[in-house]
Structure formats: C-alpha cells, structure tokens
Design an enzyme around this catalytic site. Structure first.
Site, PDB file in Angstrom:
ATOM      1  N   GLU A   1     -10.575  -1.724   3.807  1.00  0.00           N
ATOM      2  CA  GLU A   1      -9.248  -1.188   4.117  1.00  0.00           C
ATOM      3  C   GLU A   1      -9.043   0.166   3.449  1.00  0.00           C
ATOM      4  OE1 GLU A   1      -6.329  -4.912   4.819  1.00  0.00           O
ATOM      5  OE2 GLU A   1      -6.743  -4.503   2.705  1.00  0.00           O
TER       6      GLU A   1
ATOM      7  N   ASP B   1       0.796  -1.230   0.000  1.00  0.00           N
ATOM      8  CA  ASP B   1       0.000   0.000   0.000  1.00  0.00           C
ATOM      9  C   ASP B   1       0.833   1.287   0.000  1.00  0.00           C
ATOM     10  OD1 ASP B   1      -1.704  -2.057   0.557  1.00  0.00           O
ATOM     11  OD2 ASP B   1      -2.489  -1.225   2.413  1.00  0.00           O
TER      12      ASP B   1
END
Length: 572
Positions: A320, A151
């Site tokens: 998320e 990420d």
C-alpha cells in the site's frame, strides 16, 4: 476548565431534541426520519459496539444525495457526531429532507426498533463541541478534531503553508465513510482544521492518494493548480482526479473520472511526482503485492511503464501507499532512489509497517540494488505506517509523515472523541552501512522550536535527550508502577523498547510487546519525543527510529538511566 464547561453548557442549551413524530418506524430493521431545517447540525448518537446502520440522505426532489454508515446507539451513547445541515459548512445540507435508515443485526437480540435510544438522543444544534475531552489526545502531534483518522493523503507545500489531508471518518471513531479530511500548518506543529476537501460520490468512498503543484499548467487547470489523485473505492477500486485553483481549500472533481481502471481487486493509493529528465509525471500505484509505474505529460492520459516487487522484500500482506524519491547519500556526493512500500500485515512485530527499497529510477522502471530477500524497515516500532512525503517541500527537503497506529488494534485503542494521530514530521536521506544503503530518519528541524527551558522533571509532552556511555537502560515510570523499559546493547548494536507494562494493554492481545531495532553502529545520543500516548525514539545521527503508542493511567513522571548516561529534559 471553566471555558470548556461553558462551551458544553452552551451546546446543551442550543440543542433541540428530536421530536417523536419526526421518526417513522417502517419495519423490523427500517426507519425514516424527517429532517428539519434551520440549525447547523443534526447530532447523531454513536454506540461503538453496535453494527453500522446505513443512512441514505434524501433531498427535496426525493433523490439520494449522500450515503453514510453510522453505529447508531441502541442502548447507550458513547459520543455524538455531526451531520451538517446548513450550506455554510462545505456546501452541504441545504436541501436535506429525509434520512432513510436501515439497521443491521438481529432485532430479537437488540429489542424493538422504536425503543432504540438513538431516537431520544438525536439533537439539532448550532454548535458541536470539539474541545479536547480526551486525556490521551496528544499535545503536539496532529490529530483530527473528532472522528477516525488513518493514512495521511494529498500532502503538499505552497506559499508557506503545509497542507495535510488524511483518511477520515466524520461519522465515528472507527474506520468507515472514507473522506479526505484537511489540516494546514505554517510550521508542521500547529495545525488548523478545515472542512473536508474530497468527499464520497457515486464512484465510491475516497481512499488514499497524493497532491502535486502543477507549476507549468500541464493539466490545463491553471498555473500552480493543485492536482489530487485518489482511489475511488466501490465494488472495484479505480483512480480519480480532482483539481484546486484556490490553493487546496476546495477541489473540483475531474469530469472524466475514473481516469485509470484495472481488473485487480487491490488497486489503489496513487502517488505522483514530476520527473524532469523525461518531462513527464510519474504515478506509482499499489497493485496487490507489487508497485506499478505509469507516466503522463498532462496528468490526464497515462501510459503503463513497468512494475516492481516480485520476490523483493516482505510479501506477508498487501502492498500500500507507495512513494518514490531521489535522496542524497551522506558523505558521498551521490544520490540514489528510494521506493517506499507500506505493507499490512507483515511488519517486523506484527501488523502494519513501512518497508523501503534503495536503487535507481530512469523514468521508466525502478531497479533495486539489494538482493531480493533483503527487507528494510523505516521504523522499528509497532505504530508507524502509511508513510508518505510532501510534494514541493522547500529546500529540496523530503519531509515524511506517517499514521501513528497499527491495523491490529487501531479501532480499539482507548479513545472515543477521536482515534489516531500522526507521527512527528521527519526528514529523510540515505546513509551507508557496509555494502548496503539505508534510509536516514531525522526529526524535522521544526521540532526544535518546541523546546522550552530545560527541566529536572518529565512532563506529559516533552523531548528527552540521553547521552549514552555504552550499553544502557532507560526506564520511564509513574506512581502506579507502570513503566516502559528501553535498552541499548552496544555489543549487539540493538535498541529495544518494552511496553508490556506501559499502562492499559488490555484492549488487544497484540499490543503488549517489545520492539527491537538495529542501530547501524554505536549510539552516542538518542532523542525521545514523549506525548500523552506515544514515545518516538531517534538516534541523534538519524540511523534508527522507533515509534510506539502507550496508554499509562497517569503520565510517566520518573526517568532512570544506567551506566551514568546523561539526561536533558525539554518540556514542550
């Protein structure tokens, strides 16, 4: 090539192999290693198929100062990773004395600990070769110099510099040891790598989060201080803060961490922005399968405001990496709010993907304008996840960057020196199609600067503009018979990409797929961004995006189109 070979030869000459007496075999699964000072790195040999060995780094006071997990080589070395030994690189290593190493796995199958090849292959060195040795490393996409990346984190713009942090494993090319790596750029294309900015501590490893520029010194760390919020991941997930007074080069962790706690297991990925109407900071947190919203006047004390998510959108996986922003709606003079919600699994073609919701935000709660059963995807490829935007971008732009992979196979793709790249930067807005509002996705204007003179031939890094005349097929191929088939169906208003014969698909059964996107109207022109291991497709009007990895045995060198579509190639 000569320069690269010289670097490798120099590294070998400057490396000092570990002496046998430096290791102490203490049991079937346990060993210690004396650490010598005087060189910058201890190079640790990695074998990816092995289980993680746990390493506790002990200083001269016999205190554990660092913990890491490394797949130390048992019978074969895939590559090396550096453990920094000198304080000149990020302040680490000045008093390392011992490595306390615990191996996992059945020694009856692996053999005797004393015979592991890692002992002979550990080296002290003043250099670590980061020259690109991977044929699939992209030319113009952001990648880590080495190791694993997932990420994007802590993204902000300040004083002409775009700063991108990312989930990073400095000790291998598979997920582990989560740390905030760091890169900066002046143009969103050419990236400079920096030492890690936030590293694991006693509260846990460092999961995803965000950064903001505190222009008015609301937190008390100084005007224009950079405030980072991140998830500390240990037995539980808690939210921690750090601050920077040097523009983001270094961060100091807040002395009252953790700041926010919960009894929910999946409690992570804080994203922060300033809401002018209430003069408060807003934080979104991904909590199980919902987003929770908090507010604060000073980035330290937080008040719970509301939650969003019950029954809305896709719930096939954990929610998320949230983001929330106000965007213009094309041609209307109006603005609406978009809440980004990354989900894994549950993507339209399996695995991870980015969904979003359109509606209104009043400083306290987000209200979605669509029916609960409607799911909207930002990108209809397999490899676009953890999408978040930069804070403080110029001209009120909303510039997004995503991780270009999928959790179904990210640890297995055929690279070793590094794993994973980011998708190209994209500017976001909104458009209408019937009664619904959708996210518009356009390659950031900086991408135009890469274009060279037009060419008749494909290269392994280029942009291809195709002007369509109704339904068309676009076929990329090479001399090995590998191909990617893209098809536009004007009557169905769909665009698809078939990568089942694109090259190496053997590493995971979920890779060989065809992905399909709605086009929200007729396509007149598309832009293809080709790099060594990826294809990103955009409708020129910004109404469709599709991102897919590919691993051809040699670059695609032929493009064929049907229905008299026009092709223009811009080598990068």
């Amino acid at each position: 090539m000569k320069k690269q070979m010289l670097l490798i030869m120099t590294a070998l000459l400057m490396a000092v192999t570990m002496q046998a007496q430096d290791q102490m075999i203490l049991g079937e699964n346990h060993a210690m290693l004396r650490v010598k000072q005087g060189m910058m790195y201890l190079l640790l040999p990695v074998q990816e198929k092995e289980e993680n060995a746990h390493i506790a780094v002990i200083d001269e006071r016999n205190e554990v100062v660092k913990r890491l997990n490394v797949r130390l080589a048992v019978d074969k070395v895939d590559y090396w990773v550096p453990l920094i030994l000198t304080p000149s690189r990020g302040g680490e290593g000045s008093s390392y004395k011992l490595l306390d190493i615990t191996f996992n796995g059945d020694r009856r199958m692996k053999g005797a600990l004393k015979d592991f090849v890692c002992w002979n292959e550990m080296k002290y060195s003043d250099t670590f070769d980061t020259a690109n040795s991977e044929r699939f490393r992209p030319v113009y996409h952001h990648t880590p110099m080495y190791g694993w990346m997932n990420d994007p984190n802590g993204m902000f713009y300040k004083d002409g510099i775009w700063q991108l942090s990312y989930q990073w494993n400095p000790y291998g090319s598979q997920w582990e040891n989560m740390t905030w790596g760091c890169s900066t750029s002046k143009d969103l294309i050419h990236w400079e790598s920096h030492p890690a900015v936030i590293v694991p501590d006693g509260l846990g490893t460092i999961f995803s989060g965000s950064c903001v520029v505190d222009k008015d010194n609301t937190a008390g760390f100084g005007k224009d201080a950079i405030i980072a919020y991140y998830t500390s991941a240990a037995e539980s997930q808690t939210q921690s803060m750090a601050y920077s007074t040097d523009g983001g080069r270094t961060f100091t962790k807040y002395d009252n961490n953790p700041v926010i706690t919960s009894n929910v297991p999946d409690f992570r990925d804080p994203h922060i922005f300033w809401y002018e109407s209430t003069h408060r900071w807003i934080m979104l947190l991904a909590v199980g399968q919902e987003m929770q919203i908090f507010s604060s006047p000073n980035l330290k004390e937080w008040t719970f405001e509301s939650r969003f998510g019950s029954e809305y959108g896709n719930h096939d996986g954990v929610w998320e990496c949230p983001d929330l922003m106000r965007l213009p709606v094309r041609g209307t003079g109006q603005y609406k709010w978009m809440l980004i919600c990354n989900i894994n699994p549950g993507g339209p073609f399996g695995g991870s993907a980015t969904q979003y919701f359109i509606g209104d935000f009043d400083g306290h709660k987000f209200t979605c304008e669509s029916k609960p059963n409607i799911t909207k995807w930002m990108d209809y490829g397999k490899d676009h996840y953890a999408t978040v935007t930069f804070d403080n971008a110029p001209k009120n732009r909303r510039v997004a960057i995503a991780w270009m992979s999928n959790w179904q196979y990210a640890n297995e793709v055929p690279t070793k020196q590094f794993r994973s790249a980011n998708a190209i930067p994209r500017d976001l807005d909104l458009f209408l199609d019937g009664d619904e509002t959708f996210c518009g996705v356009t390659p950031s204007e900086e991408m135009l600067s890469l274009r060279g003179k037009t060419s008749k031939h494909l290269t392994d890094a280029c942009e291809v503009v195709v002007s369509l005349k109704g339904s068309s097929d676009i076929i990329l191929s090479n001399a090995k018979g590998e191909q990617v088939i893209m098809s536009y169906d004007a009557s169905k208003q769909t665009f698809s990409m078939d990568r089942t014969k694109s090259g190496d698909t053997s590493f995971n059964e979920n890779f060989a797929v065809t992905t399909t996107a709605p086009t929200h109207g007729q396509l007149k022109q598309i832009r293809l961004f080709l790099d060594r291991c990826s294809i990103e497709v955009f409708d020129a009007d910004g109404k469709m995006a599709m991102t897919n990895l590919v691993f051809p045995s040699e670059p695609y060198n032929t493009i064929k189109v049907t229905n008299k579509s026009k092709v223009t190639i811009y080598p990068f």
